[in-house]
Scaffold this motif. Structure first.
Motif, short mmCIF file in Angstrom:
data_model
loop_
_atom_site.label_atom_id
_atom_site.label_comp_id
_atom_site.label_asym_id
_atom_site.label_seq_id
_atom_site.Cartn_x
_atom_site.Cartn_y
_atom_site.Cartn_z
N PHE A 1 0.84 -1.21 0.00
CA PHE A 1 0.00 0.00 0.00
C PHE A 1 0.87 1.25 0.00
O PHE A 1 0.63 2.20 -0.75
N VAL A 2 1.89 1.23 0.87
CA VAL A 2 2.78 2.39 0.95
C VAL A 2 3.44 2.63 -0.41
O VAL A 2 3.47 3.75 -0.92
N ASN A 3 3.93 1.55 -1.01
CA ASN A 3 4.57 1.67 -2.32
C ASN A 3 3.60 2.21 -3.37
O ASN A 3 3.97 2.99 -4.23
N LEU A 4 2.34 1.77 -3.28
CA LEU A 4 1.35 2.22 -4.26
C LEU A 4 1.11 3.72 -4.12
O LEU A 4 0.98 4.44 -5.10
N LYS A 5 1.04 4.17 -2.87
CA LYS A 5 0.73 5.58 -2.66
C LYS A 5 1.94 6.46 -3.01
O LYS A 5 1.83 7.40 -3.77
N ASP A 6 3.07 6.11 -2.45
CA ASP A 6 4.26 6.94 -2.65
C ASP A 6 4.90 6.70 -4.00
O ASP A 6 5.61 7.55 -4.51
N GLY A 7 4.65 5.53 -4.54
CA GLY A 7 5.33 5.17 -5.77
C GLY A 7 6.76 4.81 -5.45
O GLY A 7 7.41 5.46 -4.65
#
Lengths: 348, 494
Positions: B216-222
């Motif tokens: 999720f973090v990766n998805l949001k922050d890219g």
């Protein structure tokens, strides 16, 4: 770069299949397909025998985890059945809910008689404990019992209690001071301990080790608790080494492995409590399939292969066919009713 | 003799193959920023369901050891730590890369990692059986106070802030109370849901906390795609580099092992402490920070030194030494093995196999690290949009396949959302998982002790080992205050 990617993706998929194939039911549609045809075809050909199990693919749902004692018994049964009856037997572990998940999953599967579940004392206790009212011998027809491990009172070798009479007397003279470890509150060994109290009028201080018997054994060895109630098989290594001593077993007859250890009944305590492991099937499955399974497994549990496999797994051979299983479990019911009533009362 | 038998077991092609896959996979996972070693072990844990205990543990150890090493690749070449454990490596590592000596730095870090890891594995083999004998004397009061000590450590060192560490720890404790009451056998906090009756499964929770929340973090922050411009050809270290790094690596291996043994202190702490000690003891501390060999060797040997050290309390007491070891507790119990002193009497073969695989797993990442570095550099430049869905699918499958229970998938997703917000609030996640394991141990042993003592708390103070752990717990709680005082007095940072 592309090749590397493709390789990684392919590896992931293979892995994913591995994970599923080992346990997920979604990947094994065979059980419901093959049997669906079998009953439809066979009656015309062989009306007397009814059902041919030699090519059946059967699923056994074990409500306890892989690697545990119940799982071992199920896998012995599956392996022996494949040799004796033929066909394929797959054990699936559907754990959780204090053993209810597996039984409910068996009820949720097609009631064709080819999805079996573990038969155990759970079929009596779960409803009495109020955990699951519908998981009883009314909903499940017994097929067989293969393994039975009796409850036993086990003490350190240098314990002041060297006979079961000493031990019970101490519980009568000084109520609530003798400490007795069990494998978790509400566990069958805890119920067995309450059974001893009910039958003798003694009173012990029950110390639950919810991680199971193996967690309680160091405490017994160290003298933190006076005794433990469990099956002799669970403490076998310490008993053989002479560190622990079995006072009595709650079986009908003395155990072959411990011929010198008296039964509770011999010692004046009328109590038989055993952890039993076998198979059952939803009771409303086709009667001819159930009958065929019961006959086939009577043969399986009597077979040489099955006994050898069970001995290799260090489990006690205690075979009962379908009729014997029903009789045994029903006979135990009244005992458990009294015990569980006392347990529920003590726990408030 | 028995040990050599285990070594032969592990070297059997079927197990060795699984370990090689695990080691390579671990290096890749460790090298990817955003994928940590705990996450790698959690993610691949489901693949061991179908294996026997030895093969499963061998694979998980290879992944974890490989990942802790792999983190240094990115720390050196990109200047982003692949795992938190390699944050300390980055300090010196990127100086090397800036000089165009990335390959040289990788060579030093690979060998140092192996030295640290191997020392740790040998210490594990020497210490664990002795500690297991001592642990046989542990009764309920000792376990209770040991868990108390572990829980205080979580709160005091696992996060930047005591309060945030405590928040995470208490959430874990709270979750662990769901299910069967260990003393009465009756279910609590199940709210009539049969799936909650025996409590929440730790493995799906770990997958949710460590893997999905990170997705999720990766998805949001890219996540930016790793671009490595540095050309790395051979990384075999030169003799003089080896000579210079070896003493530091050996010392750091011992430091890492020791920190690993302390419950709840993990590889990241081991790396920083090793770096710090190397700097303090160095003849030329001013060289640190400018790309010096000792400064690179110390944290790398330290973090790999933690890996086997953390297994010591995990195997002998059932108390995990760090978050990865907590996942390994889950792996052992899946195979019907109860970590603790009885493991050393009942399942000594498995224990010896674990010892042997610890040695081999260290050797594997040394070999693949030295030979395969160019391949790894290619793989870690994989595009995030390909990686993320793969991880997501693996998480779902992993949670489901554990018990064939769809409820677990739901539980995994719910906790992952909590984990996601925790990441943003900078609340550490590892304490939740450690508390999940320690909580039930603490509770049942405390209540069992009180049953044995007929309700008197004196049982915790009259038994010497128990008293010892209580003192340690008090010290670890006061440590943040003590540290401030000491820092003021000495003028250095501890």
């Amino acid at each position: 770069m592309k090749k590397v990617l493709a390789l990684i993706l392919a590896l992931c998929m293979v892995f994913a299949l591995c994970a599923c194939g080992s346990s997920a039911p979604a990947e094994t549609p065979a059980p419901s397909e093959a049997p669906a045809e079998a009953p439809a075809e066979t009656p015309a050909e062989a009306p007397a025998e009814g059902v041919d199990l030699s090519n059946a693919s059967v699923t056994i749902i074990c409500p306890y985890g892989a690697g545990g004692g119940t799982d071992t018994t199920m896998r012995v049964l599956a392996q022996a059945a494949e040799k004796v009856i033929g066909g394929t037997y797959t054990v699936e572990n559907h754990t959780g809910g204090s053993g209810t998940t597996g039984l409910y999953d068996c009820l949720a599967a097609e009631h064709d008689g080819y999805t079996l579940a573990t038969a155990s004392v759970d079929l009596i206790t779960l409803s009495l404990l109020g955990i699951a009212d519908d998981l009883t011998l009314d909903t499940f027809a017994p097929i067989c019992i293969l393994n039975g491990e009796p409850a036993a009172i086990i003490v350190p070798a240098d314990s002041p209690y060297q006979t079961i009479e000493d031990f019970v007397q101490a519980g009568i003279d000084n109520p609530g001071t003798v400490t007795l470890a069990n494998a978790g509150a509400g566990n069958i060994w805890h119920l067995a301990a309450i059974g001893v109290e009910l039958k003798t009028g003694a009173s012990f201080s029950h110390i639950p080790y919810s991680d199971g018997t193996s967690a309680s054994l160091p405490a017994v060895l160290a003298g933190d608790v006076d005794a433990v109630i469990c099956s002799p098989a669970e403490a076998a290594s310490f008993i053989e080494a002479g560190d622990l001593k079995v006072l009595a077993v709650a079986a009908a007859d003395r155990l072959a492995a411990y011929p010198d250890v008296p039964t509770f009944t011999e010692s004046g305590v009328d109590l038989i409590i055993m952890a039993l492991r076998g198979l059952c099937v939803p009771a409303d499955a086709p009667a001819d399939v159930i009958a065929a399974m019961q006959d086939a497994f009577a043969e399986v549990i009597a077979s040489e292969e099955c006994q050898t496999l069970l001995a290799d797994a260090n489990q006690t051979y205690m075979p009962f066919d379908a009729e014997g299983t029903a009789e045994l479990l029903n006979g135990m019911r009244s005992n458990y009713e009294a015990i569980i009533e006392a347990y529920l009362a003590s726990a408030g | 003799m028995v040990f050599f038998q285990s070594l032969l077991t592990i070297l059997h092609p079927s197990i060795l193959l699984v370990m090689i896959i695990g080691s390579i996979g671990g290096i890749v996972i460790g090298a990817m920023p955003g994928l940590t070693s705990v996450m790698g072990v959690t993610l691949l844990l489901p693949f061991t369901y179908g294996m026997d205990a030895t093969t499963g543990m061998a694979m998980l150890l290879s992944i974890s050891f490989g990942a802790i090493y792999g983190g240094s690749i990115t720390a050196i070449l990109i200047g982003t730590p692949g795992t938190p454990a390699s944050a300390a490596t980055m300090i010196e590592g990127r100086q090397f890369a800036a000089r165009g000596e990335g390959g040289r730095a990788l060579g030093i870090s690979t060998v140092s990692s192996w030295v640290g890891g191997t020392i740790s594995a040998i210490m594990l083999i020497l210490i664990a059986p002795q500690l297991a004998k001592l642990a046989l004397k542990f009764g309920a009061p000792e376990y209770c106070t040991l868990c108390l000590f572990g829980l205080t450590i979580i709160a005091s060192i696992s996060g930047k802030s005591l309060l945030k560490g405590a928040i995470a720890g208490f959430l874990g404790l709270l979750i662990s109370t769901i299910g069967i009451d260990p003393m009465t056998g009756f279910s609590r906090f199940a709210f009539g849901n049969i799936n909650l009756y025996s409590g929440l499964q730790t493995v799906p929770l770990m997958i949710g906390l460590f893997a999905i929340s990170q997705v999720f973090v990766n998805l949001k922050d890219g996540v930016e795609q790793n671009v490595i411009t540095q050309k790395v050809t051979s990384i075999l270290p030169s003799w003089s580099d080896l000579k210079q790094s070896l003493p530091v690596a050996i010392r750091s291996g011992f430091i890492g092992t020791f920190i690993g043994i302390i419950p709840a202190a993990g590889a990241d702490i081991a790396a920083f402490v090793s770096y710090d000690v190397a700097k303090k003891l160095s003849k030329h501390p001013e060289a640190f920070g400018t790309g010096c060999i000792e400064g690179l060797a110390a944290p790398e040997a330290g973090n790999n030194g933690d890996t086997s050290g953390a297994l010591v309390p995990m195997l002998t007491l059932g108390v995990p030494g760090d978050a990865t070891a907590a996942v390994l507790v889950g792996a052992l119990t899946l195979h019907g093995l109860q970590p603790g002193p009885t493991l050393f009497t009942k399942d000594i073969v498995v224990v010896n196999n674990i010892f042997a695989s610890a040695l081999i797993a260290n050797l594997l990442f040394l070999i693949f690290g030295l030979l395969g570095i160019r391949v790894f550099i290619k793989i870690i430049q994989i595009k995030p949009y390909i990686l993320t869905p793969i991880i997501f699918v693996l998480c779902i499958i992993g949670s489901f396949a554990l018990r064939n229970n769809i409820f677990d998938v739901g539980a995994m997703l719910v906790i992952s959302v909590i984990g996601y917000f925790f990441v943003y609030l900078e609340i550490p996640i590892a304490p939740i998982v450690l508390a999940l394991i320690l909580g039930p141990m603490f509770e049942s042993n405390m209540r069992r002790s009180l049953l044995l003592s007929k309700g008197s708390f004196s049982i915790f103070f009259t038994r010497p080992i128990s008293l010892f752990f209580i003192l340690l717990a008090v010290i670890s709680l006061l440590w943040p205050i003590l540290r401030k005082k000491l820092e003021k007095e000495t003028g250095t940072s501890l």
